[in-house]
Write a protein that holds these residues in place. Structure first.
Motif, PDB file in Angstrom:
ATOM      1  N   ASN A 140       0.827  -1.133  -0.172  1.00 39.55           N
ATOM      2  CA  ASN A 140      -0.026  -0.048  -0.069  1.00 39.55           C
ATOM      3  C   ASN A 140       0.878   1.333   0.173  1.00 39.55           C
ATOM      4  O   ASN A 140       0.574   2.279  -0.646  1.00 39.55           O
ATOM      5  N   SER A 141       2.149   1.192   0.584  1.00 38.86           N
ATOM      6  CA  SER A 141       2.984   2.424   0.780  1.00 38.86           C
ATOM      7  C   SER A 141       3.592   2.384  -0.783  1.00 38.86           C
ATOM      8  O   SER A 141       3.879   3.609  -0.953  1.00 38.86           O
ATOM      9  N   LEU A 142       3.820   1.450  -1.357  1.00 46.17           N
ATOM     10  CA  LEU A 142       4.339   1.510  -2.597  1.00 46.17           C
ATOM     11  C   LEU A 142       3.566   2.098  -3.699  1.00 46.17           C
ATOM     12  O   LEU A 142       3.947   2.835  -4.732  1.00 46.17           O
ATOM     13  N   LEU A 143       2.390   1.567  -3.585  1.00 49.45           N
ATOM     14  CA  LEU A 143       1.443   1.861  -4.727  1.00 49.45           C
ATOM     15  C   LEU A 143       1.133   3.325  -4.869  1.00 49.45           C
ATOM     16  O   LEU A 143       0.645   4.046  -3.818  1.00 49.45           O
ATOM     17  N   PRO A 144       1.044   4.087  -6.083  1.00 54.96           N
ATOM     18  CA  PRO A 144       0.507   5.172  -6.233  1.00 54.96           C
ATOM     19  C   PRO A 144      -0.860   5.266  -6.210  1.00 54.96           C
ATOM     20  O   PRO A 144      -1.673   4.389  -6.136  1.00 54.96           O
ATOM     21  N   SER A 145      -1.464   6.758  -5.426  1.00 53.83           N
ATOM     22  CA  SER A 145      -2.946   6.812  -5.270  1.00 53.83           C
ATOM     23  C   SER A 145      -3.978   6.306  -6.497  1.00 53.83           C
ATOM     24  O   SER A 145      -5.036   5.973  -6.133  1.00 53.83           O
ATOM     25  N   ASP A 146      -3.496   6.552  -7.750  1.00 54.81           N
ATOM     26  CA  ASP A 146      -4.203   6.165  -8.666  1.00 54.81           C
ATOM     27  C   ASP A 146      -3.990   4.739  -9.328  1.00 54.81           C
ATOM     28  O   ASP A 146      -4.701   4.628 -10.330  1.00 54.81           O
ATOM     29  N   HIS A 147      -3.354   4.007  -8.551  1.00 59.02           N
ATOM     30  CA  HIS A 147      -3.072   2.473  -9.185  1.00 59.02           C
ATOM     31  C   HIS A 147      -4.282   1.847  -9.091  1.00 59.02           C
ATOM     32  O   HIS A 147      -4.986   1.783  -8.350  1.00 59.02           O
ATOM     33  N   ILE A 148      -4.460   0.827 -10.190  1.00 60.85           N
ATOM     34  CA  ILE A 148      -5.625  -0.162 -10.219  1.00 60.85           C
ATOM     35  C   ILE A 148      -5.645  -0.982  -9.078  1.00 60.85           C
ATOM     36  O   ILE A 148      -6.831  -1.455  -8.676  1.00 60.85           O
ATOM     37  N   HIS A 149      -4.722  -1.228  -8.477  1.00 62.37           N
ATOM     38  CA  HIS A 149      -4.865  -2.227  -7.261  1.00 62.37           C
ATOM     39  C   HIS A 149      -4.902  -1.607  -5.864  1.00 62.37           C
ATOM     40  O   HIS A 149      -5.026  -2.141  -4.644  1.00 62.37           O
ATOM     41  N   LYS A 150      -5.037  -0.080  -5.759  1.00 62.85           N
ATOM     42  CA  LYS A 150      -4.842   0.569  -4.652  1.00 62.85           C
ATOM     43  C   LYS A 150      -6.086   0.352  -3.686  1.00 62.85           C
ATOM     44  O   LYS A 150      -6.230   0.002  -2.710  1.00 62.85           O
ATOM     45  N   GLY A 151      -7.349   0.209  -4.232  1.00 62.67           N
ATOM     46  CA  GLY A 151      -8.697  -0.042  -3.781  1.00 62.67           C
ATOM     47  C   GLY A 151      -8.655  -1.276  -3.166  1.00 62.67           C
ATOM     48  O   GLY A 151      -8.949  -1.544  -1.897  1.00 62.67           O
ATOM     49  N   PHE A 152      -8.175  -2.362  -3.929  1.00 58.54           N
ATOM     50  CA  PHE A 152      -8.310  -3.829  -3.465  1.00 58.54           C
ATOM     51  C   PHE A 152      -7.263  -3.787  -2.255  1.00 58.54           C
ATOM     52  O   PHE A 152      -7.361  -4.445  -1.198  1.00 58.54           O
ATOM     53  N   THR A 153      -6.040  -3.348  -2.283  1.00 57.42           N
ATOM     54  CA  THR A 153      -5.080  -3.376  -1.262  1.00 57.42           C
ATOM     55  C   THR A 153      -5.710  -2.643  -0.033  1.00 57.42           C
ATOM     56  O   THR A 153      -5.661  -3.106   1.017  1.00 57.42           O
TER      57      THR A 153
END
Length: 769
Positions: free
Chosen positions: A730-743
């Motif tokens: 979660n800390s590595l993914l940018p806010s608009d990443h497709i997997h952010k919501g799932f994480t």
């Protein structure tokens, strides 16, 4: 107008004393004198008392040595002039109209509660034991007056008959003082002096009432927490002294009382059994027309038999029977009817043990009774028939009487009233044969349906009497021997001794204590209790458990530890009556210092089959032995609460280190036992050795894929590991990443689940800080 003498012992704690005195004068409207008893205070209290004495005409000061609360109260009682006497602590905040309300309760509660002579009353409080405690109240000291006024408004007239009132604020009549006397100074400096005084008053026939509409703030134990009194453990150090004072070794005079009518089929069997233990039997016959009178005359123990031919009025008859029995001045009275028989185990030794209770505050015993249906081998187990119990044995005390407010005097208890706190539940059972025949049930149904003009659920158990003629019933086979042994092993449990055994002693037919090397007074206290004590040289836990089991004579065994209690012991009695079950698996709630609750499970209640034995050096278990005999194991209806992890951290560390060493020895002895690997893994995880713990759990999982405790711990550990990776992801993914919501959803679930490793001992304390 009556004068109340208020006696307040003081030793230092001037800040609390001055607050108590100021609130006392502010909120006390009735005439009173305040007697301050100064026990060698060194903090300026003397000057404060001198000023009070000069400024207040109703203040007296007594100066004495530092002997303790009990002596201080007695010095105050010696000079008290009041018609009423009130003993109070010096760490109270008195509230508006407190004394008016207590006096009103003292004067009028008897009429309201149908009690002959009220002698003592006490208020509710935030810091007090027993039934006077009001839990979960939140307020500041500046709010206590308004809180108390609101409390009174909501609870006005909410008074309760009790057996004990705390001495933090105790109001009683001068008559009580004249008959009971001074406090017993053997209880100095404090603790159980109030239990003793209340018991002495209760035994003389004075009723004790909780004024549940009067609230007084109590700071609590401010004097007993001072250095000179620390050894008293807030008064608990006097518990053994209290018990020893009231232990009675002499034989008790026990009389039985019967109210009967037309019971020729059962009365002979009933009287024969009662004659085994009773010193005398008193009978009131309500007009038998069969052969009952002739059968009764055959029994020498029947010392009084009165025959009446009059209409039924149970309240009148029960009262007459009570008075007849009390005229023989017995120590204890048992109540039974002519169609009832005590179970086989009830003999003179059994009744005499109950009549000389370990707990002096026990004044009445509750027994269960079973109604046989259609034959004498099966009893009815559904509805109200499945849960019938009442007091059948009680101490003969002054001012006892039968009460009924039913217009026809129906459904009167067979004994006088006793408050909850002085009743004890026993495992004794009474066999009731009065409803065996269908024609008898129909006759009673028709009678009560016709003549009972005030049918109450509280009396009947249902809205009407149709349960007496029900054709759809659940019956259970009677099992004569349901004797119950409590087995425990002990080492240096003196401090915890009374907490486990005192509340439940009457429930068990015997208690077995295997002492594994105590150097304190544990064996002596166990023998005081009447337990069978076996001292052994400890080798391992299974050895100790098996010795206890071998000594037990009961049909059933309940195995407990000293830092545990059963959620509801009464349920145990119902469980052991099931003839189809060999053992019960209990959920065990382990309370942690950080507030969490962890659950384990283990067989603790089982039939005493000779071939059953415990196995394992540590975390010993009887389950394998049960499985070999293909035993029928059911899940218990109640849980066991374990408080051992709340002990001092360093003490727990020492205990856990010992357990770990035993686990390692066990692993060498049984390298393919998944339970040993599981137990040792928990020790490693507790020490922060995650890799070793995970390895042992995975090995245990391979050895036995069906051992679910292993899978549970592995699941938690993998979820925790998963949480670490999700947090990093979660800390590595940018806010608009497709997997952010799932994480984030995954993290939300994992955080909400609050998976935490079990930590005990100093590990838990350090983690909590």
């Amino acid at each position: 107008m009556e004068l109340t003498s208020i006696i307040m012992p003081c030793h230092n704690n001037l800040a609390y004393t001055s607050l108590a005195v100021e609130s006392l004068f502010r909120h006390t409207k009735l005439p009173f004198e305040l007697i301050l008893v100064d026990e060698a205070s060194t903090d300026g209290s003397k000057g404060y008392f001198d000023e009070l004495r000069r400024s207040k005409t109703n203040v007296k000061v007594v100066t004495k040595g530092q002997e303790g609360f009990t002596s201080a109260v007695n010095r105050g009682l010696e000079i008290a002039r009041g018609d009423l006497l009130c003993v109070v602590n010096n760490d109270l905040a008195f509230t508006p109209n407190w004394l008016d309300q207590l006096v009103l309760c003292l004067k009028t509660a008897g009429e309201k509660l149908h009690i002959r002579e009220v002698g003592l009353v006490g208020p509710a409080s935030n810091y007090v034991g027993g039934f006077q405690a009001v839990n979960n109240m939140r307020y500041t000291l500046s709010e206590v007056d308004s809180v108390a006024e609101k409390f009174h408004e909501l609870n006005e007239g909410n008074w309760h008959y009790t057996h004990f009132l705390s001495g933090f604020c105790l109001l009683f009549t001068r008559k009580v003082f004249e008959e009971v006397g001074f406090l017993d100074e053997r209880f100095n400096p404090g603790g159980f002096d109030d239990n003793d005084y209340c018991l002495r008053a209760f035994r003389k026939g004075f009723a004790l009432i909780i004024a549940g509409d009067t609230f007084i703030h109590h700071f609590g134990s401010k004097t007993l927490d001072l250095p000179p009194f620390k050894h008293m453990k807030r008064g608990m150090a006097n518990q053994e002294k209290f018990i020893r004072k009231w232990l009675d070794d002499k034989s008790q005079k026990v009389f039985a009382m019967y109210r009967i009518k037309n019971v020729e089929r059962w009365i002979g069997q009933s009287l024969a059994k009662t004659s085994e233990f009773a010193d005398g039997i008193v009978i009131l016959d309500d007009g038998s027309k069969d052969g009952t009178p002739e059968i009764v005359k055959q029994f020498p123990k029947v010392v009084d038999y009165k025959y009446h031919n009059r209409s039924l009025q149970e309240a009148r008859d029960r009262q007459e029977l009570l008075e007849m029995t009390k005229s023989y001045n017995p120590d204890w009275i048992v109540a039974i009817d002519g169609d009832e028989v005590w179970e086989d185990k009830v003999n003179r030794d059994y009744i005499q043990r109950l009549a000389r209770p370990f707990d002096p505050e026990i004044n009445a015993y509750v027994v269960r009774y079973f109604t046989f249906w259609d034959d004498i081998k099966h009893y009815r187990a559904d509805g109200i028939f499945g849960s019938m119990s009442n007091i059948r044995m009680f101490r003969n005390l002054p001012n006892q009487f039968m009460h009924s407010d039913h217009p026809q005097g129906f459904h009167v208890n067979s004994v006088p009233r006793f408050p909850w706190g002085c009743r004890a539940v026993t495992s004794i059972r009474v066999k009731h044969y009065g409803y065996v025949n269908e024609e008898d049930r129909l006759r009673k149904f028709l009678f009560y349906t016709k003549f009972d003009t005030d049918k109450r659920r509280t009396d009947i158990g249902n809205e009407d009497y149709h349960h007496l003629v029900s054709q759809t019933v659940r019956r259970r086979k009677w099992k004569e021997d349901c004797s119950l042994s409590l087995c425990t092993i002990a080492k240096n449990e003196e401090e915890n001794f009374f907490s486990l055994l005192k509340p439940v002693r009457p429930l068990f037919d015997e208690i077995i204590v295997v002492d594994t090397g105590s150097d304190d007074r544990t064996p002596e206290l166990a023998e005081l209790l009447g337990a069978k004590v076996e001292k052994i040289k400890f080798e391992n836990f299974s050895q100790a458990r098996n010795i206890a089991k071998k000594l037990a004579k009961g049909k059933w065994i309940l195995q407990m530890d000293w830092d545990e209690k059963v959620e509801n012991y009464g349920q145990i009695l119902e469980m052991i009556e099931d003839t189809e079950i060999d053992a019960y698996l209990f959920n065990i709630a382990n309370y942690q210092k950080d507030g969490r609750l962890t659950m384990t499970e283990m067989v603790r209640l089982f039939q005493n089959h000779p071939d059953l034995e415990y196995e394992g050096l540590i975390h010993e278990s009887i389950e394998a032995s049960l499985l070999r005999r293909k035993a029928r194991i059911s899940r218990a209806k109640v849980k066991i609460e374990h408080y051992g992890y709340l002990k001092d951290g360093k003490c727990l560390d020492k205990k856990l280190s010992f357990y770990e060493d035993l686990n390692k020895k066990e692993l060498k002895k049984k390298p393919k036992d998944p339970r040993t690997r599981y137990s040792l893994a928990l020790h490693y995880l507790n020490d922060g050795k995650k890799e070793e713990g995970m390895r042992l759990l995975e090995e245990a999982s391979l050895l036995n894929t069906g051992y679910y405790p292993v899978e549970k711990e592995l699941s938690i550990l993998y979820l925790l590991k998963s949480k670490e990776h999700f947090e990093k992801l979660n800390s590595l993914l940018p806010s608009d990443h497709i997997h952010k919501g799932f994480t984030q959803k995954a993290l939300e679930f994992l955080n909400q689940a609050e998976f935490q490793p079990i930590l005990v001992g100093s590990k838990a304390e350090n983690n909590g800080s």
